[in-house]
Scaffold this active site. Structure first.
Site, PDB file in Angstrom:
ATOM      1  N   ALA A   8       0.812  -1.218   0.000  1.00 18.56           N
ATOM      2  CA  ALA A   8       0.000   0.000   0.000  1.00 18.56           C
ATOM      3  C   ALA A   8       0.845   1.269   0.000  1.00 18.56           C
ATOM      4  O   ALA A   8       0.328   2.362  -0.193  1.00 18.56           O
ATOM      5  CB  ALA A   8      -0.930   0.006   1.216  1.00 18.56           C
ATOM      6  N   CYS A   9       2.144   1.131   0.182  1.00 14.58           N
ATOM      7  CA  CYS A   9       3.057   2.268   0.292  1.00 14.58           C
ATOM      8  C   CYS A   9       3.576   2.689  -1.086  1.00 14.58           C
ATOM      9  O   CYS A   9       4.149   1.878  -1.821  1.00 14.58           O
ATOM     10  CB  CYS A   9       4.220   1.866   1.203  1.00 14.58           C
ATOM     11  SG  CYS A   9       5.629   2.979   1.183  1.00 14.58           S
ATOM     12  N   SER A  10       3.414   3.951  -1.421  1.00 16.48           N
ATOM     13  CA  SER A  10       3.861   4.442  -2.732  1.00 16.48           C
ATOM     14  C   SER A  10       5.386   4.376  -2.864  1.00 16.48           C
ATOM     15  O   SER A  10       5.897   4.098  -3.952  1.00 16.48           O
ATOM     16  CB  SER A  10       3.359   5.868  -2.972  1.00 16.48           C
ATOM     17  OG  SER A  10       3.902   6.755  -2.021  1.00 16.48           O
TER      18      SER A  10
END
Length: 120
Positions: A8-10
């Site tokens: 979920a982390c860019s």
């Protein structure tokens, strides 16, 4: 080479994209599902040359609930921090790339990811 990510982390997605673009051979570890043990956290800290508070996401809700901002940052408190990271893996800064030469980097920038690639 292994990369600890939260999908979920860019920053994690960007690091994986850059590794792919460079044709790197690596293993993905979704560290929120495959939680690192305290020994693994200590090992990665040694590879990074950092202390546990250096890789702690202190703005996370769990950090606030634990009162991490008030914890001492010294040798006597080190194990307390390692335990907190193992029990609350969301607190671990990401992505962490362990390079083949035995070192590691926190790959939050393209330059840091490229640095890990030079350490093969």
């Amino acid at each position: 080479m292994e990369i600890w990510i939260n999908p979920a982390c860019s920053k994690c997605r960007s690091a994986v994209s850059l590794l792919d673009a460079e044709g790197a051979d690596y293993t993905v570890r979704r560290y929120l599902e495959d939680v690192p043990s305290p020994d693994e956290i200590r090992a990665v800290l040694g590879r990074l040359g950092l202390e546990p508070w250096d890789i702690t996401r202190t703005q996370e809700e769990a950090a606030k609930e634990l009162g991490l901002k008030d914890w001492p940052r010294d040798a006597d408190a080190r194990e307390r921090w390692v335990t907190a990271l193992a029990e609350h893996p969301k607190l671990i800064q990401r992505p962490i790339i362990t390079a083949d030469d035995g070192t590691a980097v926190v790959g939050r920038t393209d330059d840091a990811v490229r640095d890990a690639l030079t350490r093969r």
